[in-house]
Design a protein around this motif. Structure first.
Motif, mmCIF file in Angstrom:
data_model
loop_
_atom_site.group_PDB
_atom_site.id
_atom_site.type_symbol
_atom_site.label_atom_id
_atom_site.label_comp_id
_atom_site.label_asym_id
_atom_site.label_seq_id
_atom_site.Cartn_x
_atom_site.Cartn_y
_atom_site.Cartn_z
ATOM 1 N N THR A 265 1.048 -1.280 -0.024
ATOM 2 C CA THR A 265 0.125 -0.110 -0.037
ATOM 3 C C THR A 265 0.960 1.289 -0.036
ATOM 4 O O THR A 265 0.363 2.223 -0.900
ATOM 5 N N CYS A 268 2.140 1.893 -3.415
ATOM 6 C CA CYS A 268 1.539 2.104 -4.235
ATOM 7 C C CYS A 268 1.415 3.800 -4.083
ATOM 8 O O CYS A 268 1.242 4.484 -5.317
ATOM 9 N N LEU A 284 -7.593 4.498 -13.221
ATOM 10 C CA LEU A 284 -7.064 3.822 -12.068
ATOM 11 C C LEU A 284 -7.988 3.517 -11.055
ATOM 12 O O LEU A 284 -7.710 2.507 -10.606
ATOM 13 N N THR A 287 -10.089 0.229 -12.154
ATOM 14 C CA THR A 287 -9.282 -0.953 -12.248
ATOM 15 C C THR A 287 -8.674 -1.221 -10.937
ATOM 16 O O THR A 287 -8.740 -2.712 -10.630
ATOM 17 N N SER A 288 -8.271 -0.332 -10.112
ATOM 18 C CA SER A 288 -7.788 -1.030 -8.705
ATOM 19 C C SER A 288 -8.933 -1.506 -8.011
ATOM 20 O O SER A 288 -8.697 -2.661 -7.256
ATOM 21 N N CYS A 289 -10.145 -1.126 -8.113
ATOM 22 C CA CYS A 289 -11.187 -1.550 -6.975
ATOM 23 C C CYS A 289 -11.498 -2.940 -7.793
ATOM 24 O O CYS A 289 -11.987 -4.122 -7.036
ATOM 25 N N ALA A 292 -8.978 -5.525 -6.895
ATOM 26 C CA ALA A 292 -8.825 -5.644 -5.469
ATOM 27 C C ALA A 292 -10.199 -6.622 -5.073
ATOM 28 O O ALA A 292 -10.120 -7.521 -4.152
ATOM 29 N N CYS A 318 -3.424 -2.467 -4.746
ATOM 30 C CA CYS A 318 -4.720 -1.793 -5.247
ATOM 31 C C CYS A 318 -5.364 -1.184 -4.359
ATOM 32 O O CYS A 318 -6.281 0.084 -4.608
ATOM 33 N N VAL A 321 -4.973 2.677 -3.583
ATOM 34 C CA VAL A 321 -5.619 3.742 -4.589
ATOM 35 C C VAL A 321 -6.822 4.293 -4.114
ATOM 36 O O VAL A 321 -6.996 5.547 -4.045
#
Length: 440
Positions: A265, A268, A284, A287-289, A292, A318, A321
């Motif tokens: 984390t 990131c 971003l 995609t990260s959610c 995740a 992820c 973010v």
């Protein structure tokens, strides 16, 4: 042509704020497990421990919005030392009292102090960051929280040991040490808030209703994304040891896996700016959610420890973010003069998630199995990815730009109308009408 204004000389204020937040968050992350151990040493059962832990999150719910409104119409910096003093006092007195109701009360004071510090700090970042700097600055700001969450539990584990009376003494020592750690944050709280930003903030004629703030496009999405990400982090921390127990993974290995998640984390947030340049904030965030959510559900699969380590590292990256970008989403979408209140509402949502998510996870795990909460969290994060696709509300700069363009267009139309209505005007008058300095 004037360049983009900077709120102050460099970003030294942000570095000092990150350092102070690291100490404050580290103290809280150290104190919370120590409170639970001390309560157990005083004879508390699992229900009493849960109540004491819940008071930490519940008490701030009643003061978050008033604090946000006060910050919208005043300075942010006074909340920082106030928060530090409340956290330090709550930690120290939790280690000194010998009754469970008193421990619950001082745990609530600790939570109130954390809320004061975070509202003040987030409001300063929002107020002193230009629109193009907000994502980066919020990302750097949350590094302080990640550092505290990484180091605090390790320090608590190193201090707390023994059974019975020994556990009571060592947990009390850990609480007193956490009070001292938090007090160190005061050394970084100098010249955090700049006078220029406090003097130029928008003045609201009255209080913006909470319903109006929550109705602004982007604010509910930012709050729900933040809740989903924070709930995933909390449940992962609470239930990965249970998963490890079921799969015969040693507690030391589970601790390393959680530390790996926290380190990812931090990594990131250090590379947030290039990621935003590469993908854009909406892509971003979405995609990260989404990743995740899939990885969180994947934790429920019976994979080997090395595979689990890779999954948790990517998952931690992820999850790094969501928090800073949800802060920016809420700040940009909130009405003028109500941004601190909107951030306070986001923190209120976080606290509700911290209370409801563990309770729901416990019920689901008891009824279906220990892997079920991870699947539920995966579904929640996939839903957060859908919210990220919906976009966000207007930004302050965008609105200002649109208003300026509209005013310029109206002025041009009026100017042409005046010239048509006065055909007999002299050339000097016509040249004056065309001059950008004529002003009307």
């Amino acid at each position: 042509m004037a360049g983009r204004p900077r709120p102050g000389p460099g970003r030294g204020w942000l570095l000092r704020l990150v350092i102070a937040f690291a100490f404050a968050q580290g103290a809280v992350s150290m104190a919370r497990p120590a409170v639970s151990y001390r309560a157990l040493a005083l004879g508390a059962d699992e229900t009493a421990v849960g109540v004491i832990a819940g008071v930490y999150a519940l008490l701030p719910l009643f003061v978050a919005v008033p604090l946000g409104r006060r910050t919208d119409h005043g300075r942010c910096a006074p909340l920082l030392p106030l928060g530090v003093l409340l956290i330090s006092g709550g930690c120290a007195l939790s280690g000194l009292v010998s009754s469970l109701p008193a421990m619950a009360a001082w745990s609530g004071v600790m939570g109130l102090g954390h809320l004061c510090f975070v509202i003040g700090a987030q409001s300063i970042v929002a107020r002193q960051s230009a629109p193009h700097e907000q994502d980066r600055n919020f990302g750097h700001f949350t590094i302080g929280a990640s550092l505290g969450q990484l180091i605090g539990p390790i320090a608590a584990g190193a201090l707390i040991s023994g059974q019975g009376g020994a556990l009571g003494r060592t947990s009390a020592l850990a609480l007193l040490v956490s009070a001292g750690v938090c007090a160190v944050a005061l050394t970084s709280l100098w010249r955090i808030e700049h006078r220029r930003t406090t003097g130029t903030r928008p003045r609201a004629d009255g209080k913006v209703p909470v319903r109006t703030i929550l109705g602004a496009r982007g604010v509910p999405a930012g709050i729900l994304i933040s809740m989903a990400v924070l709930s995933a982090t909390d449940i992962l921390t609470a239930y990965l040891p249970v998963v490890g127990e079921h799969r015969s993974i040693a507690p030391a290995t589970v601790g390393l896996l959680l530390s790996l998640r926290a380190a990812a984390t931090i990594a990131c947030r250090l590379v947030m700016t290039p990621l935003l340049r590469l993908l854009g904030r909406r892509a971003l965030l979405t995609t990260s959610c989404l990743l995740a959510g899939l990885l969180c559900a994947g934790v429920a699969l019976p994979v080997s420890v090395p595979v689990l380590a890779v999954m948790l590292a990517v998952l931690g990256f992820c999850l790094g973010v969501g928090q800073p970008l949800s802060m920016t989403t809420v700040v940009r979408a909130a009405p003028d003069g109500a941004r601190s209140t909107a951030l306070a509402l986001r923190l209120t949502g976080n606290r509700l998630g911290q209370v409801a998510a563990p309770a729901a996870a416990g019920l689901i795990a008891g009824a279906v199995g220990v892997a079920a909460p991870f699947v539920l969290l995966g579904v929640g994060l996939v839903g957060a990815a859908g919210l990220g696709l919906r976009g966000e509300g207007r930004t302050g700069s965008a609105s200002a730009g649109a208003g300026t363009e509209q005013a310029s267009a109206d002025e041009a139309v009026s100017d042409r109308s005046n010239r048509r209505s006065a055909p007999g005007g002299c050339p000097r008058d016509r040249r004056a009408a065309r001059s950008p300095r004529s002003g009307g």
